[in-house]
Design a protein around this motif. Structure first.
Motif, short mmCIF file in Angstrom:
data_model
loop_
_atom_site.label_atom_id
_atom_site.label_comp_id
_atom_site.label_asym_id
_atom_site.label_seq_id
_atom_site.Cartn_x
_atom_site.Cartn_y
_atom_site.Cartn_z
N HIS A 183 0.69 -1.30 0.06
CA HIS A 183 -0.60 0.22 -0.04
C HIS A 183 1.32 1.26 -0.03
N PRO A 184 0.60 1.63 -0.69
CA PRO A 184 1.86 3.12 -1.19
C PRO A 184 1.14 4.56 -0.16
N GLY A 185 0.14 4.70 0.80
CA GLY A 185 -0.07 5.80 1.15
C GLY A 185 -1.27 6.34 0.22
N TRP A 186 -1.64 7.41 1.03
CA TRP A 186 -2.06 8.29 0.38
C TRP A 186 -1.47 9.49 -0.73
N VAL A 187 -1.64 9.09 -1.47
CA VAL A 187 -0.07 9.70 -2.35
C VAL A 187 -0.42 11.03 -3.39
N GLN A 188 -0.50 11.77 -3.89
CA GLN A 188 -0.11 13.46 -4.47
C GLN A 188 0.18 12.70 -6.24
N THR A 189 -0.70 12.19 -6.78
CA THR A 189 -0.86 11.87 -8.12
C THR A 189 -1.99 12.09 -8.24
N ASP A 190 -2.53 11.58 -9.53
CA ASP A 190 -3.13 11.46 -10.76
C ASP A 190 -4.87 11.40 -9.46
N MET A 191 -4.40 9.80 -9.33
CA MET A 191 -5.47 9.14 -8.27
C MET A 191 -5.73 9.57 -6.60
N GLY A 192 -4.50 9.91 -6.27
CA GLY A 192 -4.97 10.14 -5.11
C GLY A 192 -4.71 11.82 -4.97
N ILE A 211 10.52 -3.44 -0.73
CA ILE A 211 10.71 -4.06 -1.35
C ILE A 211 12.56 -4.54 -1.16
N THR A 212 13.95 -3.72 -0.79
CA THR A 212 14.68 -4.13 -0.39
C THR A 212 14.95 -5.38 0.36
N GLN A 213 13.77 -4.71 1.74
CA GLN A 213 14.77 -6.16 2.49
C GLN A 213 13.41 -7.29 2.86
N LEU A 214 12.75 -7.22 1.98
CA LEU A 214 12.05 -8.41 1.46
C LEU A 214 12.56 -10.06 2.10
N THR A 215 12.23 -10.61 2.45
CA THR A 215 12.75 -12.02 2.88
C THR A 215 11.56 -13.33 2.30
N PRO A 216 11.94 -14.34 2.63
CA PRO A 216 10.96 -15.83 2.36
C PRO A 216 10.15 -15.63 3.47
N ALA A 217 10.82 -15.36 4.78
CA ALA A 217 10.14 -15.73 5.70
C ALA A 217 8.41 -14.00 5.78
N ASP A 218 8.50 -13.09 4.93
CA ASP A 218 7.76 -11.77 4.26
C ASP A 218 6.95 -12.56 3.18
N SER A 219 6.96 -13.05 2.55
CA SER A 219 6.44 -13.22 1.11
C SER A 219 5.08 -13.49 1.04
N GLY A 220 3.92 -12.69 0.63
CA GLY A 220 2.74 -13.35 0.47
C GLY A 220 2.51 -12.52 1.81
N LYS A 221 2.88 -11.60 2.13
CA LYS A 221 2.50 -9.96 3.07
C LYS A 221 1.84 -8.92 2.75
N PHE A 222 1.58 -8.36 2.98
CA PHE A 222 0.60 -6.78 2.83
C PHE A 222 1.02 -6.00 4.15
N TYR A 223 1.78 -5.00 2.81
CA TYR A 223 2.98 -4.47 3.51
C TYR A 223 2.30 -2.35 3.40
N ALA A 224 2.50 -1.65 4.39
CA ALA A 224 2.04 -0.25 3.96
C ALA A 224 3.95 0.64 3.17
N TYR A 225 3.56 1.66 2.91
CA TYR A 225 5.22 2.16 2.78
C TYR A 225 6.30 2.71 3.87
N ASN A 226 5.14 2.20 4.60
CA ASN A 226 6.54 2.49 5.89
C ASN A 226 6.60 1.39 6.28
N GLY A 227 6.43 -0.11 6.15
CA GLY A 227 7.10 -1.06 6.52
C GLY A 227 5.56 -1.80 6.91
N LYS A 228 4.86 -0.98 8.10
CA LYS A 228 3.96 -1.74 8.83
C LYS A 228 3.35 -2.45 8.08
N GLU A 229 2.68 -4.06 8.28
CA GLU A 229 2.03 -4.92 7.96
C GLU A 229 0.81 -4.70 8.02
N ILE A 230 -0.31 -4.87 7.74
CA ILE A 230 -1.73 -4.26 7.17
C ILE A 230 -2.47 -5.63 7.11
#
Ligand SMILES: NC(=O)c1ccc[n+]([C@@H]2O[C@H](COP(=O)([O-])OP(=O)(O)OC[C@H]3O[C@@H](n4cnc5c(N)ncnc54)[C@H](OP(=O)(O)O)[C@@H]3O)[C@@H](O)[C@H]2O)c1
Length: 232
Positions: A183-192, A211-230
């Protein structure tokens, strides 16, 4: 140098991903519907001709996806970023006025195309070093977070995308491929829109970190842009 393949690269969050990965020295295959009209993307390409290439791709056209995969058959894709999406809810709450044709298109672009991209490019990802497939979702697709209703088309399309991502994490783990839904957050774009509190620059910087810190143990999870799991 690692390779990125990204959809919806001509504006908004997609364009910012291109900017940041090019700055990091990645090679980027940037896909958009109309490369000729992608002025900002072409500007970056003119300065980074060796590392940035533009590719015409409407993600709702699955034959075009297959043709692009054939064209890029010899490339390794370290990171497949399914970013392109549409937001077609014309009213916050359209209950009683649902546009079912628009919903079908929304599901095709937001939920089905990322799976089709994965099917088409899985071999190129499997052969790469980093082996990551990232789907850009939205907190609006979280069932647990939904306390305000409305936006049936967009919400359901992102919820479906989340399930696709979770499934992929199970099916692709034996191939060493990691997936996540971000989830990118609520972002200043045409959509946001202009009132969004987060710039594309800081959202993408945060998502890159995840993305850089993603490990196999995190695979399939739902994260926000700040690293918090949703919660799903
Ligand atoms: N901005 C936010 O606040 C926010 C919040 C949560 C999630 N997101 C998600 O973040 C991602 C990027 O959103 P954004 O804010 O950058 O949106 P945006 O500014 O509206 O840009 C959307 C991008 O998707 C492309 N696209 C749409 N339909 C396409 C199709 N059929 N084939 C190929 N490309 C297509 C657009 O290309 P064209 O220029 O050709 O239309 C454009 O490049 C999306 O997945 C969105 O759901 C955004």
């Amino acid at each position: 140098m690692p390779n990125l393949l990204i959809t919806g690269a001509n504006r908004g969050i997609g364009l910012e991903f291109v900017r940041q990965y090019i700055e990091l020295g990645w090679r980027v295959f940037a896909c958009c519907r109309n490369p000729d009209q992608a002025t900002l993307l072409k500007q970056i390409a003119s300065m980074h001709a060796n590392s940035l290439s533009l590719h015409e791709l409407d993600v709702s056209d699955f034959e075009q996806i297959d043709r692009l995969s054939t064209k890029l058959a010899n490339q390794n894709i370290d990171l497949l970023l399914n970013n392109a999406a549409v937001f077609l809810d014309t009213h916050a709450n359209s209950l009683g006025r649902t546009d079912y044709e628009a919903w079908m298109y929304c599901l095709r672009v937001n939920s089905m195309a990322p799976l089709k991209m994965t099917e088409a490019f899985v071999n190129q990802v499997r052969r790469s070093t980093q082996k990551k497939i990232i789907n850009i979702t939205s907190k609006m697709g979280s069932i647990a977070d939904n306390s305000s209703g409305g936006y049936y088309l967009y919400r359901s399309s992102k919820t479906a995308l989340n399930m696709v991502t979770r499934n992929l994490s199970i099916d692709l783990t034996p191939h060493g491929i990691m997936t996540a839904t971000l989830h990118p957050g609520w972002v200043q774009t045409d959509m946001g829109g202009p009132d969004a509190p987060i710039t594309a620059e800081s959202s993408v910087a945060g998502m890159r970190r995840v993305i850089t810190q993603l490990t196999p143990a995190d695979s399939g999870k739902f994260y926000a842009y700040n690293g918090k799991e949703i919660a799903w």
